[in-house]
Design a protein around this motif. Structure first.
Motif, short mmCIF file in Angstrom:
data_model
loop_
_atom_site.label_atom_id
_atom_site.label_comp_id
_atom_site.label_asym_id
_atom_site.label_seq_id
_atom_site.Cartn_x
_atom_site.Cartn_y
_atom_site.Cartn_z
N LYS A 404 0.87 -1.18 0.00
CA LYS A 404 0.00 0.00 0.00
C LYS A 404 0.91 1.23 0.00
O LYS A 404 1.13 1.87 1.04
N GLY A 409 -1.55 5.51 2.33
CA GLY A 409 -1.80 4.08 2.45
C GLY A 409 -1.74 3.54 3.86
O GLY A 409 -2.22 2.42 4.11
N SER A 492 -7.63 -2.98 8.86
CA SER A 492 -7.28 -3.03 7.45
C SER A 492 -7.09 -4.47 7.00
O SER A 492 -7.03 -5.40 7.82
N SER A 493 -6.95 -4.65 5.69
CA SER A 493 -6.75 -5.99 5.14
C SER A 493 -5.36 -6.53 5.43
O SER A 493 -5.11 -7.72 5.21
N ASN A 494 -4.46 -5.70 5.93
CA ASN A 494 -3.10 -6.16 6.26
C ASN A 494 -3.13 -7.36 7.19
O ASN A 494 -2.25 -8.23 7.11
N ARG A 528 -12.32 -5.22 1.82
CA ARG A 528 -11.78 -3.89 1.57
C ARG A 528 -10.35 -3.76 2.12
O ARG A 528 -9.97 -4.46 3.06
N THR A 529 -9.63 -2.82 1.55
CA THR A 529 -8.30 -2.51 2.08
C THR A 529 -8.39 -1.82 3.44
O THR A 529 -7.47 -1.94 4.26
N HIS A 543 -5.90 2.91 -1.86
CA HIS A 543 -5.63 1.93 -0.80
C HIS A 543 -6.47 2.20 0.45
O HIS A 543 -6.16 1.69 1.52
N TRP A 548 -8.75 -5.09 -3.68
CA TRP A 548 -7.67 -5.59 -4.52
C TRP A 548 -7.76 -7.11 -4.60
O TRP A 548 -7.73 -7.79 -3.57
N ASP A 551 -4.91 -9.10 -2.85
CA ASP A 551 -5.07 -8.95 -1.41
C ASP A 551 -6.05 -10.00 -0.89
O ASP A 551 -5.82 -10.67 0.13
N ASN A 552 -7.15 -10.16 -1.62
CA ASN A 552 -8.16 -11.14 -1.22
C ASN A 552 -7.69 -12.57 -1.40
O ASN A 552 -8.09 -13.46 -0.65
N LEU A 589 -7.59 -3.42 -9.22
CA LEU A 589 -8.45 -3.13 -8.07
C LEU A 589 -9.78 -2.64 -8.59
O LEU A 589 -9.93 -2.30 -9.77
#
Length: 690
Positions: A404, A409, A492-494, A528-529, A543, A548, A551-552, A589
């Protein structure tokens, strides 16, 4: 009708849907990060061709179908125009004008060409306003554009077929097309940018050469899927075709293949993108991962250079050619400002070893893996707190150096932008996985001391990570630690990447999974991010709330790793529904609006397509659902399908593994594997493998 993109390695062409290249914008023919054709406009009797449709037979070839305005005295058009364009080692445009009337038609056909030799970044950032003088060298049927200021005397030559008249940069034919007959011509573009380059000659107007041969080889080796789920076969086929088209060669080693990040602006080697894409695409081809590792090892940092952010052992972020071979912002062909590619290099090497890499090829890459782990300890952990963090070395570098990487980001729950040095949660997970991968590699070469050392470091990092990043009052992990070591507390998706890497203790995984699939993160098409109740949330942000696909894919793999099967299935099915809505091709994305608000995914306007890790996403999702985990170190194939009923029955043929071609069959009654090598035994997938 929008922009059309044709791709063949590091050559690509952006044009209108009618085939014209309109000057003043981002369109053109690009070769090695240099725009050589900046205008390419066809006029028949002074008027542009009206587009009717596009027939794309290959990623590097398309036919633009159009018509001229009606002839004088007629209500309908009678002249059909077909422009077949091929790109590769230059470009060829073949023009066919079909007269559908019984009466002969007299025509003036003109092609206007311009060249500017602009650097790709100058085009992308709309900075092409002070071009060096481009000189012209013309003869009776050709025009050569020469960049006078280039030390290499860069040239682009356009040759017209037959006997066209040339006036400046315009080719002109005056022709008579008999009734019910066809008139044809072509224009050939040759490019020479380097000091030793010569202008190529295209026999029979075919510039794609190696691109066509590469795609043919790729198709022969690609697996084939059969399933009743609507759109899935198309999506998987499209993914395979895009990954084939995005491959580029290592100029120093033509036998190596790597994958570029995406078209149009990222047709180059990117450390993070190329590594993750080749990892996700392992079921298609393991040679892609090997070529990527070898090329990145050759480019691995050797010295400390603040402007390029090169450091010993660091894996490169981006490699460009461009005008005079430079990235415009730093004046070099390579930039190293990435915090995650270096541990990911070791992760990919470890996974490729499980898929069968051994012997000389493995030992060849071990020194690079050790240099990468040394960078983690000596440069990545800049303050000795046990975490890898980043801060750019100059104002020309990227502010954010994880995936990101936009300026906003990394933000707190309140929306405040985090101050560096920043330690990202997912990067600690990558480092954890890299330690475990290096331990397995040490086992393979009978090095118990190194194996023990890295397993110990992984355990220490996992404990330290859980202690500093876990937010007990929120129930999720912080996105990062900022420069003051405060948690960046946004949801977040992190954290899904943390599941993928395995750094999350099992007792935390359930809460993490619930947040990832909760109403603030889940759109119905993907995760979602950034959660919708965060201060910086914007579903149209790059981001900050978008979805993305890659990411998924990692989120789904992480959920499956910890046994959250239904959640992983939900992510996979949502993503495959999005792919179907996009005609089988997932973009880089898309916007993060809820599916209940918009029943189809809303495109992100500047998303790359095709894009490498988006193309690899359906392959990765299917692998996660199949729980397909080879471990040829011990002669074992982990295989325990968890496919949703809607995808059954499923058959996958021509899957490469250990020199054999497998056939996987899954139905409601169970599964079977055909073609396994004698030394490999199928068994349920082991726990803790993403």
């Amino acid at each position: 009708m929008g922009t059309t993109t044709l791709v063949a390695g590091t050559t690509f062409c952006l044009s209108t849907a009618g085939g014209d290249v309109v000057p003043g914008g981002v369109q053109g023919l690009f070769v090695d990060d240099t725009r050589v054709v900046s205008a390419w406009r066809l006029r028949i009797d002074g008027a542009p061709v009206e587009p009717l449709g596009i027939l794309e037979s290959e990623r590097f070839r398309a036919t633009f179908v159009g018509r001229t305005p009606p002839r004088k005295g007629r209500a309908d058009a009678t002249l059909l125009v077909e422009r077949t364009r091929s790109v590769g080692d230059g470009m060829v445009d073949e023009l066919r004008i079909r007269n559908l009337s019984a009466e002969a038609a007299g025509l003036t056909v003109e092609l206007e060409v311009e060249a500017d030799f602009a650097d790709l970044f100058e085009v992308k950032e709309s900075r092409v306003d002070r071009r060096p003088r481009v000189a012209l060298e013309d003869d009776e049927h050709a025009v050569t554009f020469v960049l006078a200021s280039s030390p290499h005397r860069s040239r682009m030559r356009v040759v017209g077929d037959g006997e066209p008249a040339t006036t400046g940069t315009t080719f002109r034919h005056t022709v008579l097309v008999p009734g019910r007959e066809t008139w044809t011509t072509r224009w050939v573009v040759g490019v020479a940018l380097g000091p030793c380059d010569t202008l190529p000659i295209h026999d029979e107007g075919s510039p794609e050469g190696e691109a066509a041969r590469r795609m043919a080889r790729w198709r022969l080796s690609a697996p084939v899927a059969e399933t009743p789920r609507p759109g899935l076969e198309t999506t998987l086929h499209t993914s395979s075709e895009d990954l084939g088209a995005l491959q580029i060669d290592d100029p120093a080693h033509p036998d190596r293949r790597v994958v570029a990040a995406g078209a149009p602006w990222f047709m180059a080697l990117f450390g993070r993108d190329s590594l993750l894409t080749s990892l996700m695409a392992l079921p298609l081809d393991q040679e892609l991962a090997l070529g990527t590792l070898r090329m990145l090892a050759d480019l691995q940092g050797r010295r400390v250079e603040p402007l390029t952010e090169e450091e010993p052992g660091r894996i490169v972020h981006e490699v460009r050619c461009g005008r005079e071979g430079s990235l415009s912002r730093i004046g070099s062909s390579a930039y190293y400002g990435t915090v995650d590619a270096t541990p990911l290099f070791v992760v990919v090497l470890g996974e490729l070893h499980r898929w069968g890499l051994a012997g000389v090829e493995l030992r060849e890459l071990l020194p690079a893996a050790d240099r990468a782990m040394a960078w983690v300890a000596d440069y990545g952990d800049r303050d000795g707190d046990g975490f890898v963090e980043y801060q750019r070395a100059s104002d020309r570098g990227l502010v954010n150096q994880g995936w990101k990487d936009s300026f906003d980001g990394v933000t707190t729950a309140a929306g405040r932008i985090a101050e560096p040095p920043i330690a990202l949660a997912e990067v600690q997970g990558y480092v954890y996985a890299a330690h475990l991968a290096r331990a397995e590699l040490a086992d393979a070469v009978d090095d118990p001391r190194t194996a023990t050392e890295h397993r110990h470091r992984a355990a220490v990092l996992q404990e330290r990570f859980d202690g500093r990043f876990w937010l007990p009052d929120r129930g999720w992990y912080a996105m990062a630690l900022d420069g003051d070591k405060r948690p960046v507390d946004a949801l977040s998706s992190n954290i899904g990447h943390c599941l993928w890497s395995g750094i999350v203790p099992p007792e935390r995984a359930g809460r993490v999974a619930r947040h990832l699939l909760g109403e603030t993160m889940w759109t119905g098409f993907g995760v979602r991010t950034l959660a919708s109740d965060m201060g910086a949330y914007n579903p149209m942000g790059y981001h900050t709330g978008s979805v993305w696909p890659h990411d998924n894919a990692l989120v789904a793999a992480g959920l499956m790793r910890y046994g959250h099967v239904s959640e992983a299935q939900r992510v996979a099915l949502g993503m495959l529904d999005a792919a179907r809505a996009f005609g089988g091709r997932l973009p880089e994305l898309f916007c993060g609006f809820d599916r209940e608000e918009f029943p189809a995914p809303v495109p992100y306007p500047t998303s790359c397509s095709p894009q490498a890790w988006a193309a690899a996403t359906p392959v990765s999702l299917l692998r996660s659902l199949l729980r397909f985990h080879p471990d040829l170190r011990c002669g074992r194939l982990g295989f325990d399908p968890a496919l949703p009923p809607a995808m059954l029955p499923l058959r996958i043929g021509n899957l490469a593994l250990a020199g054999s071609r497998l056939v996987l069959e899954v139905d409601v009654d169970g599964w079977d594997v055909h073609g396994l090598p004698p030394h490999v035994t199928p068994a349920p997938a082991p726990p803790g493998r993403a």
